[in-house]
Design a protein around this motif. Structure first.
Motif, PDB file in Angstrom:
ATOM      1  N   ASP A  47     -43.705  14.917  -3.095  1.00  0.00           N
ATOM      2  CA  ASP A  47     -42.692  15.845  -2.613  1.00  0.00           C
ATOM      3  C   ASP A  47     -42.434  15.774  -1.105  1.00  0.00           C
ATOM      4  O   ASP A  47     -41.415  16.267  -0.635  1.00  0.00           O
ATOM      5  CB  ASP A  47     -43.087  17.276  -2.982  1.00  0.00           C
ATOM      6  CG  ASP A  47     -43.241  17.448  -4.487  1.00  0.00           C
ATOM      7  OD1 ASP A  47     -42.544  16.736  -5.235  1.00  0.00           O
ATOM      8  OD2 ASP A  47     -44.073  18.283  -4.915  1.00  0.00           O
ATOM      9  N   ILE A  48     -43.367  15.192  -0.351  1.00  0.00           N
ATOM     10  CA  ILE A  48     -43.191  15.169   1.100  1.00  0.00           C
ATOM     11  C   ILE A  48     -43.184  13.744   1.648  1.00  0.00           C
ATOM     12  O   ILE A  48     -42.246  13.338   2.339  1.00  0.00           O
ATOM     13  CB  ILE A  48     -44.277  16.029   1.798  1.00  0.00           C
ATOM     14  CG1 ILE A  48     -44.099  17.498   1.377  1.00  0.00           C
ATOM     15  CG2 ILE A  48     -44.216  15.871   3.308  1.00  0.00           C
ATOM     16  CD1 ILE A  48     -45.164  18.425   1.858  1.00  0.00           C
ATOM     17  N   ILE A  49     -44.221  12.977   1.362  1.00  0.00           N
ATOM     18  CA  ILE A  49     -44.350  11.654   1.983  1.00  0.00           C
ATOM     19  C   ILE A  49     -43.368  10.645   1.402  1.00  0.00           C
ATOM     20  O   ILE A  49     -42.680   9.944   2.145  1.00  0.00           O
ATOM     21  CB  ILE A  49     -45.805  11.157   1.885  1.00  0.00           C
ATOM     22  CG1 ILE A  49     -46.692  12.056   2.740  1.00  0.00           C
ATOM     23  CG2 ILE A  49     -45.923   9.701   2.311  1.00  0.00           C
ATOM     24  CD1 ILE A  49     -48.150  11.784   2.644  1.00  0.00           C
ATOM     25  N   MET A  50     -43.288  10.530   0.088  1.00  0.00           N
ATOM     26  CA  MET A  50     -42.400   9.535  -0.521  1.00  0.00           C
ATOM     27  C   MET A  50     -40.929   9.774  -0.178  1.00  0.00           C
ATOM     28  O   MET A  50     -40.215   8.809   0.104  1.00  0.00           O
ATOM     29  CB  MET A  50     -42.611   9.455  -2.033  1.00  0.00           C
ATOM     30  CG  MET A  50     -43.960   8.857  -2.423  1.00  0.00           C
ATOM     31  SD  MET A  50     -44.368   7.300  -1.624  1.00  0.00           S
ATOM     32  CE  MET A  50     -43.279   6.197  -2.466  1.00  0.00           C
ATOM     33  N   PRO A  51     -40.432  11.015  -0.158  1.00  0.00           N
ATOM     34  CA  PRO A  51     -39.038  11.200   0.276  1.00  0.00           C
ATOM     35  C   PRO A  51     -38.798  10.761   1.724  1.00  0.00           C
ATOM     36  O   PRO A  51     -37.758  10.190   2.034  1.00  0.00           O
ATOM     37  CB  PRO A  51     -38.796  12.710   0.114  1.00  0.00           C
ATOM     38  CG  PRO A  51     -39.738  13.114  -0.956  1.00  0.00           C
ATOM     39  CD  PRO A  51     -40.958  12.260  -0.736  1.00  0.00           C
ATOM     40  N   VAL A  52     -39.783  10.990   2.606  1.00  0.00           N
ATOM     41  CA  VAL A  52     -39.636  10.564   3.999  1.00  0.00           C
ATOM     42  C   VAL A  52     -39.634   9.035   4.073  1.00  0.00           C
ATOM     43  O   VAL A  52     -38.797   8.442   4.763  1.00  0.00           O
ATOM     44  CB  VAL A  52     -40.757  11.164   4.882  1.00  0.00           C
ATOM     45  CG1 VAL A  52     -40.754  10.545   6.274  1.00  0.00           C
ATOM     46  CG2 VAL A  52     -40.617  12.670   4.968  1.00  0.00           C
ATOM     47  N   ILE A  53     -40.556   8.392   3.359  1.00  0.00           N
ATOM     48  CA  ILE A  53     -40.590   6.924   3.332  1.00  0.00           C
ATOM     49  C   ILE A  53     -39.288   6.389   2.750  1.00  0.00           C
ATOM     50  O   ILE A  53     -38.702   5.437   3.276  1.00  0.00           O
ATOM     51  CB  ILE A  53     -41.808   6.418   2.528  1.00  0.00           C
ATOM     52  CG1 ILE A  53     -43.098   6.724   3.286  1.00  0.00           C
ATOM     53  CG2 ILE A  53     -41.700   4.926   2.251  1.00  0.00           C
ATOM     54  CD1 ILE A  53     -44.363   6.407   2.520  1.00  0.00           C
ATOM     55  N   SER A  54     -38.817   7.009   1.696  1.00  0.00           N
ATOM     56  CA  SER A  54     -37.558   6.594   1.070  1.00  0.00           C
ATOM     57  C   SER A  54     -36.394   6.713   2.052  1.00  0.00           C
ATOM     58  O   SER A  54     -35.544   5.828   2.127  1.00  0.00           O
ATOM     59  CB  SER A  54     -37.301   7.450  -0.168  1.00  0.00           C
ATOM     60  OG  SER A  54     -36.067   7.142  -0.737  1.00  0.00           O
ATOM     61  N   LEU A  56     -36.594   6.631   5.338  1.00  0.00           N
ATOM     62  CA  LEU A  56     -36.779   5.659   6.424  1.00  0.00           C
ATOM     63  C   LEU A  56     -36.379   4.244   6.018  1.00  0.00           C
ATOM     64  O   LEU A  56     -35.946   3.459   6.863  1.00  0.00           O
ATOM     65  CB  LEU A  56     -38.233   5.668   6.901  1.00  0.00           C
ATOM     66  CG  LEU A  56     -38.694   6.928   7.627  1.00  0.00           C
ATOM     67  CD1 LEU A  56     -40.180   6.855   7.946  1.00  0.00           C
ATOM     68  CD2 LEU A  56     -37.894   7.134   8.920  1.00  0.00           C
ATOM     69  N   ILE A  57     -36.523   3.919   4.733  1.00  0.00           N
ATOM     70  CA  ILE A  57     -36.183   2.553   4.302  1.00  0.00           C
ATOM     71  C   ILE A  57     -34.844   2.501   3.577  1.00  0.00           C
ATOM     72  O   ILE A  57     -34.567   1.561   2.842  1.00  0.00           O
ATOM     73  CB  ILE A  57     -37.306   1.931   3.444  1.00  0.00           C
ATOM     74  CG1 ILE A  57     -37.556   2.729   2.180  1.00  0.00           C
ATOM     75  CG2 ILE A  57     -38.573   1.769   4.241  1.00  0.00           C
ATOM     76  CD1 ILE A  57     -38.523   2.068   1.232  1.00  0.00           C
ATOM     77  N   GLY A  58     -34.014   3.492   3.786  1.00  0.00           N
ATOM     78  CA  GLY A  58     -32.646   3.426   3.280  1.00  0.00           C
ATOM     79  C   GLY A  58     -32.388   4.126   1.966  1.00  0.00           C
ATOM     80  O   GLY A  58     -31.527   3.702   1.207  1.00  0.00           O
ATOM     81  N   GLY A  59     -33.105   5.178   1.673  1.00  0.00           N
ATOM     82  CA  GLY A  59     -32.829   5.974   0.476  1.00  0.00           C
ATOM     83  C   GLY A  59     -33.337   5.379  -0.819  1.00  0.00           C
ATOM     84  O   GLY A  59     -32.824   5.692  -1.888  1.00  0.00           O
TER      85      GLY A  59
END
Length: 156
Positions: A47-54, A56-59
């Protein structure tokens, strides 16, 4: 017949003793807390880290990163599963690896903190001044300020 009944009671008694030992109870509490802690880490990753990573690398949505093994084309992983297609879900695997790394990091930091606290208490105990000494004649423990041993009456 009586021996079999005695063995059953003995086995039940031994099992009860085993279960009530401190180590087993501590382990059970640890497993329960670990399960709840795993849910917290999973939520942190999902809920927090993967959306931010997503972001940062273009959705990119890692949960929909997969390879269909039968050559079909599906828009989402759910659609491929509904169609019964065999898939390699590498996006889900990446999420689980991140989950594991975070869990390992948190456990490492927790153990490091506990070791630091333990070392502080050990240093405080070690630094306490001695209040007793050993008599050189009778080897009994006596007050550090004593000039005569109360056990053997030798002069110190």
């Amino acid at each position: 017949m009586k021996k079999a009944a005695d063995k059953g009671k003995s086995l039940a008694g031994e099992f009860r003793e085993f279960i009530m030992r401190g180590n087993v109870m501590d382990m059970a509490v640890g497993v329960i807390i670990g399960g709840a802690f795993q849910k917290i880490i999973s939520s942190l990753v999902d809920d927090i880290i993967m959306p931010v990573i997503s972001l940062l690398i273009g959705g990119v949505d890692f949960n929909n990163k997969f390879v269909v093994l039968d050559g079909g084309d599906y828009a989402t992983l759910e659609a491929a599963k509904e169609a019964g297609a065999a898939t390699l879900n590498y996006g889900t695997f990446i999420t689980v690896v991140i989950n594991f790394v975070l869990m390992a990091l948190v456990i490492f930091l927790l153990i490091k903190f506990m070791n630091n606290v333990s070392n502080k208490f050990a240093k405080e105990e070690a630094e306490a001044p001695a209040t007793t000494k050993i008599c050189p004649k009778c080897k009994s423990e006596i007050n550090i300020e004593a000039t005569k041993c109360p056990c053997c009456t030798s002069d110190l």
